[in-house]
Write an enzyme that holds these catalytic residues in place. Structure first.
Site, PDB file in Angstrom:
ATOM      1  N   SER A   2     -10.083  -0.544   7.219  1.00 56.75           N
ATOM      2  CA  SER A   2      -9.524  -0.453   5.867  1.00 56.75           C
ATOM      3  C   SER A   2      -8.833  -1.685   5.323  1.00 56.75           C
ATOM      4  CB  SER A   2      -8.538   0.703   5.798  1.00 56.75           C
ATOM      5  OG  SER A   2      -9.255   1.890   5.639  1.00 56.75           O
ATOM      6  N   SER A  61      -9.933   1.868   3.045  1.00 58.43           N
ATOM      7  CA  SER A  61      -9.081   2.622   2.160  1.00 58.43           C
ATOM      8  C   SER A  61      -8.059   1.795   1.394  1.00 58.43           C
ATOM      9  CB  SER A  61      -8.331   3.679   2.971  1.00 58.43           C
ATOM     10  OG  SER A  61      -7.434   3.046   3.886  1.00 58.43           O
ATOM     11  N   LYS A  91       0.840  -1.202   0.000  1.00 56.50           N
ATOM     12  CA  LYS A  91       0.000   0.000   0.000  1.00 56.50           C
ATOM     13  C   LYS A  91       0.874   1.251   0.000  1.00 56.50           C
ATOM     14  CE  LYS A  91      -3.905   1.983   2.660  1.00 56.50           C
ATOM     15  NZ  LYS A  91      -4.813   1.793   3.805  1.00 56.50           N
TER      16      LYS A  91
HETATM   17  N1  GLN Z   1     -13.223   4.145   6.446  1.00 55.02           N
HETATM   18  C1  GLN Z   1     -12.604   4.536   7.680  1.00 55.02           C
HETATM   19  C2  GLN Z   1     -12.160   5.971   7.595  1.00 55.02           C
HETATM   20  O1  GLN Z   1     -12.401   6.560   6.613  1.00 55.02           O
HETATM   21  C3  GLN Z   1     -11.456   3.627   7.989  1.00 55.02           C
HETATM   22  C4  GLN Z   1     -10.256   3.950   7.218  1.00 55.02           C
HETATM   23  C5  GLN Z   1      -9.083   3.126   7.613  1.00 55.02           C
HETATM   24  O2  GLN Z   1      -9.218   2.098   8.269  1.00 55.02           O
HETATM   25  N2  GLN Z   1      -7.914   3.599   7.238  1.00 55.02           N
HETATM   26  O3  GLN Z   1     -11.585   6.500   8.492  1.00 55.02           O
END
Ligand code: GLN
EC number: 6.3.5.7
Length: 488
Positions: free
Chosen positions: A179, A155, A80
Site C-alpha cells: 500500500s 490503499s 494517512k
Molecule cells: N492491496 C493489499 C490489500 O488489500 C495491500 C493493502 C495494504 O498494503 N494495506 O490487502
C-alpha cells in the site's frame, strides 16, 4: 511569491534553510494548491488550513529565534487517515470510525513533531487499508493526478496522489501488502516500506499486525530518506519494535554500480504489461552498462504469494477488527435495543463490503476444521517465502523488479472482481510476508503518459544500503520524476 508547491522536498528544505521563503509561504502555496485541485483528486478527507498555517507560523517563530527543532522544521507532511494524531479524527476511511478522535499521538507523529514537521491530515485510503485502488473508502474515491479517470493505487492512494499533485512534498502511508509502493509507482513518486519492526506501529490502526509498516512517500528520494530517518527506531510501546541494528543516515550515500550483484526476474515472469516490461528491460540494460552483475533468481515460489498473503492478512484483520463493535469506538446503531442487535447493526452498517468480505474470509480460515488446511498452510508457505529471500540475499545485494505489473487502471475497472484487484499486489506482497524493506522508485512514463515504478528490495535492516541504491538509481535519466503540470 512564486508557486512553491512546484518545488521538490529538497528545494523546500534548502529554501527554508537559506531564508528564501518562510514556512508560512510554503504552507500557503500548498493550501492554494489543495483549494485549486483537490476537488478533482479527492486526496484529503479533511483539511484545516487555519490550523496548518498556525503551526507554520510557530515554526517561523522558532526559526527567527534560532530555536529550530531540525532542518526539517516547517515542512508540511500529509498523514494517512489510519495514523493517530491527538485530538484529530482518525477514521481509517470507515463509517464505523467516522467520529473517532484519537486521544493520543502515534509514535511516528511524536517523532515527526520533535523534528518540527507540520501535519496535514487526513489523506484518503481504502477502508482499514484494505484495497489496491482507494475505491474502498467509505467517503470518496481518490483519482490519479496523471489522469483523473484512473485510480491512484491503494490503499494509501490519498497520500500518493497528494504528493504527485503538489499538495505536499512528502506524506506518510502504511504498507501491509504494497500500500505504499504500489500507489507510489502508479502516481510517479517515491515510496518506502521499511523492515518490519523498524518503525513503531503504536498509534497505527491495525489491519494485519504481522505485516503492517508505516513509511514515507516523497517527490524526491531525499524526502523519503529524511522522513524515514525521523520516524524509525525502537519504541517500547510496540512489542514488535526492533531493538538491534540502528540506522545511520550518514551511511546513505552514492556508490559505484561496479560489481554490485542485482537479483532480477525473467521479464516474462513479472506478468508486466508491454510498457512496464519494456522499461524493466531498459533499466536492466542500464544497470549492466554501469557494471552491475545481474543474476536471474528463481521466483517460482512467489506464485503462492497472493493466496498466502490474503489468507494471513484476512485472518489477522478478522481478529483486529473485532474491537469495533459499537461499544467502545465510533459508530453505534442500537437496532431493536437488544445487546446483540447493537453489535450486529453497528458492524453491518459501519463496515463496507470489502471489509466485511475479509472479516468473513478470515473468520472462515481460522475456524476449527479449516484452520490447518488454510491458515496453518499459509503460515508454512510464509516461512518458505522468507527462507527464499534469505537464500537470495546470499547471492545478491538487492533485488530489482517492477513494483506493479501495470500502470494505473481505470476507476471501476476491477471493483466487481476482487481477485483481479488482489492480483494488482502480485509483486509487492512477498516483501511484507518476509518482513524485508523495499522502495518503489519512479521510472518514467509509459506511452500514454502514466507513471511506471520499479521496486528495490534488500535484506532485513539494510535500509542504509537500500536507500543508497535508490540514490544511485535516481541518477539514471529513466528515473527522472515527471509530475503532472495540470490536472486533467
Ligand atoms: N492491496 C493489499 C490489500 O488489500 C495491500 C493493502 C495494504 O498494503 N494495506 O490487502
Amino acid at each position: 511569491m512564486n508557486d512553491l508547491s512546484k518545488l521538490t522536498y529538497s528545494k523546500i528544505k534548502e529554501g527554508l534553510g537559506k531564508g528564501e521563503f518562510t514556512s508560512e509561504e510554503v504552507t500557503s502555496s500548498y493550501i492554494d494548491r489543495i483549494n485549486a485541485v483537490d476537488s478533482k483528486i479527492g486526496a484529503f478527507l479533511e483539511f484545516n488550513p487555519e490550523k496548518i498555517l498556525a503551526s507554520a507560523k510557530e515554526s517561523d517563530a522558532r526559526r527567527k529565534s534560532k530555536a529550530l527543532k531540525s532542518e526539517m522544521d516547517g515542512i508540511p507532511i500529509g498523514i494517512k487517515d489510519n495514523i493517530c494524531i491527538e485530538g484529530e479524527i482518525t477514521s481509517c476511511a470507515s463509517k464505523i470510525l467516522s467520529n473517532f478522535r484519537s486521544p493520543y499521538d502515534a509514535t511516528v507523529i511524536t517523532k515527526l513533531k520533535s523534528k518540527g514537521f507540520l501535519f496535514v491530515p487526513r489523506t484518503n485510503m481504502d477502508e482499514f487499508a484494505m484495497g489496491s485502488s482507494t475505491e474502498n473508502s467509505a467517503f470518496q474515491t481518490t483519482k490519479n493526478p496523471f489522469d483523473v479517470t484512473r485510480i491512484p493505487g491503494g490503499s494509501s492512494g490519498g497520500s500518493a496522489a497528494a504528493v504527485a499533485s503538489g499538495m505536499v512534498s512528502t506524506s506518510l502511508g502504511s504498507d501491509t501488502g504494497g500500500s505504499i509502493r504500489q500507489p507510489a509507482a502508479l502516481c510517479g513518486v517515491w515510496g518506502l516500506k521499511p523492515t518490519y519492526g523498524r518503525v513503531s506501529r503504536y498509534g497505527l490502526v491495525a489491519y494485519a499486525s504481522s505485516l503492517d509498516q508505516i513509511g514515507p512517500f516523497g517527490n524526491d528520494i531525499h524526502s523519503v530518506i529524511d522522513v524515514f530517518d525521523s520516524i524509525q527506531g525502537y519504541d517500547s510501546h510496540d512489542q514488535t519494535s526492533a531493538k538491534e541494528k540502528s540506522f545511520n543516515v550518514n551511511h546513505v550515500k552514492l556508490g559505484s554500480w561496479k560489481g554490485l550483484r542485482v537479483g532480477v526476474m525473467k521479464t516474462e515472469d513479472t506478468q508486466a504489461s508491454p510498457s512496464v516490461a519494456k522499461r524493466y528491460e531498459e533499466l536492466k540494460a542500464a544497470l549492466t552498462k554501469e557494471g552491475a552483475i545481474l543474476k536471474e533468481l528463481d521466483f517460482s515460489l512467489f506464485k503462492y504469494s497472493i493466496p498466502v498473503y490474503y489468507l494471513i492478512a484476512t485472518a489477522e484483520c478478522s481478529s483486529n477488527l473485532s474491537r469495533f463493535d459499537g461499544i467502545r469506538y465510533g459508530f453505534r446503531d442500537e437496532g431493536q435495543g437488544k445487546l446483540e442487535d447493537l453489535y450486529v447493526e453497528s458492524r453491518s452498517k459501519g463496515f463496507g463490503n470489502e471489509v466485511k468480505r475479509r472479516i468473513l474470509l478470515g473468520t472462515f480460515s481460522l475456524s476449527s476444521g479449516y484452520y490447518d488446511a488454510y491458515y496453518g498452510k499459509a503460515q508454512k508457505a510464509r516461512v518458505l517465502i522468507k527462507k527464499q529471500y534469505e537464500s537470495f540475499f546470499k547471492d545478491v545485494d538487492f533485488i530489482f523488479q517492477p513494483t506493479s505489473p501495470t500502470s494505473a487502471f481505470k476507476v471501476g475497472e476491477k471493483t466487481k472482481d476482487p481477485i483481479q484487484m488482489y492480483l494488482a499486489d502480485i509483486l509487492t506482497t512477498t516483501v511484507n510476508l518476509a518482513g524485508v524493506p523495499a522502495i518503489s522508485c519512479p521510472a518514467g512514463l509509459d506511452e500514454i503518459g502514466l507513471p511506471i515504478g520499479m521496486q528495490l528490495t534488500s535484506n532485513h535492516f539494510e535500509e542504509e544500503k537500500l536507500l543508497s541504491y535508490a540514490l544511485m538509481l535516481n541518477e539514471f535519466p529513466e528515473t527522472k520524476i515527471h509530475l503532472p503540470e495540470t490536472i486533467k
